[in-house]
Write a protein that holds these residues in place. Structure first.
Motif, PDB file in Angstrom:
ATOM      1  N   GLN A 184       0.827  -1.202   0.000  1.00 21.34           N
ATOM      2  CA  GLN A 184       0.000   0.000   0.000  1.00 21.34           C
ATOM      3  C   GLN A 184       0.872   1.267   0.000  1.00 21.34           C
ATOM      4  OE1 GLN A 184      -2.516   0.452   3.523  1.00 21.34           O
ATOM      5  NE2 GLN A 184      -4.227   0.979   2.171  1.00 21.34           N
ATOM      6  N   ARG A 230       2.326   1.723  -3.434  1.00 18.87           N
ATOM      7  CA  ARG A 230       1.315   2.242  -4.362  1.00 18.87           C
ATOM      8  C   ARG A 230       1.190   3.768  -4.220  1.00 18.87           C
ATOM      9  NH1 ARG A 230      -4.645   1.585  -2.567  1.00 18.87           N
ATOM     10  NH2 ARG A 230      -3.739   3.147  -1.166  1.00 18.87           N
ATOM     11  N   PHE A 236      -3.422  -2.431  -8.399  1.00 15.51           N
ATOM     12  CA  PHE A 236      -2.327  -2.703  -9.324  1.00 15.51           C
ATOM     13  C   PHE A 236      -2.817  -3.625 -10.445  1.00 15.51           C
ATOM     14  CE2 PHE A 236       0.575  -1.909  -5.594  1.00 15.51           C
ATOM     15  CZ  PHE A 236       1.305  -0.878  -6.176  1.00 15.51           C
ATOM     16  N   LYS A 282       0.537   0.893 -11.920  1.00 16.82           N
ATOM     17  CA  LYS A 282      -0.437   1.624 -11.117  1.00 16.82           C
ATOM     18  C   LYS A 282      -1.331   2.428 -12.047  1.00 16.82           C
ATOM     19  CE  LYS A 282      -0.972   5.336  -7.740  1.00 16.82           C
ATOM     20  NZ  LYS A 282      -0.287   6.301  -6.846  1.00 16.82           N
TER      21      LYS A 282
END
Length: 358
Positions: free
Chosen positions: A153, A156, A232, A275
């Motif tokens: 996380q 990301r 993702f 992403k």
């Protein structure tokens, strides 16, 4: 040991009984002797600094071919001694941040103008700006992470929209996940023996007592689920697998059969994650190239253990996921097939075609 005694096997946590095989130091040493001439890793890589630098250059070349590294803003998660970060900064004109939870002595010598090493667990906090990296790289580190979802996380959030993340990780159920293959020659040692037996083994060698390396227990299917949850997209994948050692598997079937053979034979995975922040205009991608049709799933259901069925709404969601291009590869794994199996048991749902988007 007699054939009868060999067949009378028990798990590691049961009290030993007379005439029953015990998972103790004696058996550990016996297996190691049997595999001495056919070790699971025949030629472990050297630990010299020159070897690390050569390895870093090979990896940098691979990464550049796969995701394009030149001139990018790069975060290396778990940079270790820092050689890959150094090569990317000095030979590929990247602005690089290398992070690791342990300070390495080599950092001082490898540091340069467009390279910064950070000693931190970035899953617990950091001062890096959101969406400040074009590329994120992590090589054989994630298996040692205690909070892998949280770290994914974090990555990301640090990656720009459209950025790429190259992740390579070792899997816990693979044959070499103990990381002790320099001295322990047989596969799945960490699945067969308690840590205490490893300690005894290393003491007998006159070395500092070591257990198997700490590796989280995530399966590849769980990683894929995490990727999907975080938004993702897997745009490339590669699995490093080795043939099943059928003889050893049969010999310790009572323990090893608890794990899917797919997991026991899969050592590493490499993925490239992209992403993409979804927008309202994004619509589900549909396809008629359905590998896992209703008949296949029903046949699979007959061979898998059942648990409490899902409601039909959830079942349809699972089938729609399996029909998407993203999940066609995922559907091969035991975990998702098990989910699908108990959704289809007694259900008339069809996996032939997903519904049209509204």
């Amino acid at each position: 040991m007699t054939a009868v005694a060999e067949q009378q096997t028990i798990g590691r946590n049961f009290n030993p009984q007379p005439g029953i095989r015990q998972f103790n130091l004696e058996l550990f040493q016996q297996l190691n002797e049997e595999y001495k001439d056919k070790p699971i890793i025949p030629a472990p890589r050297p630990k010299a600094d020159s070897s690390r630098l050569d390895g870093a250059r090979r990896w940098a070349e691979k990464l550049d071919k796969r995701i394009g590294m030149r001139g990018q803003r790069v975060l290396e998660v778990g940079c270790g001694h820092g050689y890959l970060s150094h090569v990317l900064a000095t030979e590929y004109e990247c602005d690089v941040v290398g992070v690791d939870i342990e300070v390495r002595s080599a950092w001082k010598d490898l540091d340069c103008e467009n390279l910064r090493y950070i000693n931190a667990d970035i899953s617990e906090g950091h001062d890096l700006a959101p969406e400040s990296f074009d590329r994120i790289v992590s090589l054989v580190v994630w298996e040692h992470v205690q909070h892998p979802y949280t770290l994914l996380q974090t990555c990301r959030d640090l990656l720009v929209d459209g950025g790429k993340f190259y992740l390579r990780a070792n899997l816990h159920r693979g044959a070499t996940a103990s990381h002790r293959y320099r001295e322990v020659f047989f596969p799945w040692s960490h699945l067969l023996f308690d840590d205490s037996v490893f300690y005894e083994f290393y003491e007998q060698l006159g070395q500092e007592p070591l257990g198997p390396a700490w590796v989280n227990t995530l399966t590849y299917a769980q990683y894929l689920h995490y990727f999907e949850m975080l938004g993702f997209t897997v745009i490339w994948e590669h699995l490093t697998q080795r043939p099943l050692d059928q003889t050893l598997y049969d010999r310790f079937n009572d323990l090893l059969s608890r794990y899917p053979k797919f997991d026991l034979t899969t050592e590493f995975f490499d993925v490239i994650l992209n992403k993409h922040t979804p927008t309202k205009s994004d619509a589900p991608t549909l396809t008629k190239e359905i590998k896992h049709n209703d008949a296949f799933l029903r046949a699979t259901a007959e061979r898998l253990p059942m648990s409490r069925p899902m409601d039909e709404t959830t079942a349809q969601e699972v089938l729609d996921l399996l029909n998407s291009p993203y999940y066609r590869a995922v559907g091969k794994t035991y975990r998702l097939l098990r989910h699908v199996a108990h959704t289809l048991r007694g259900s008339k749902l069809s996996a032939k075609y997903p519904p049209k988007p509204q």
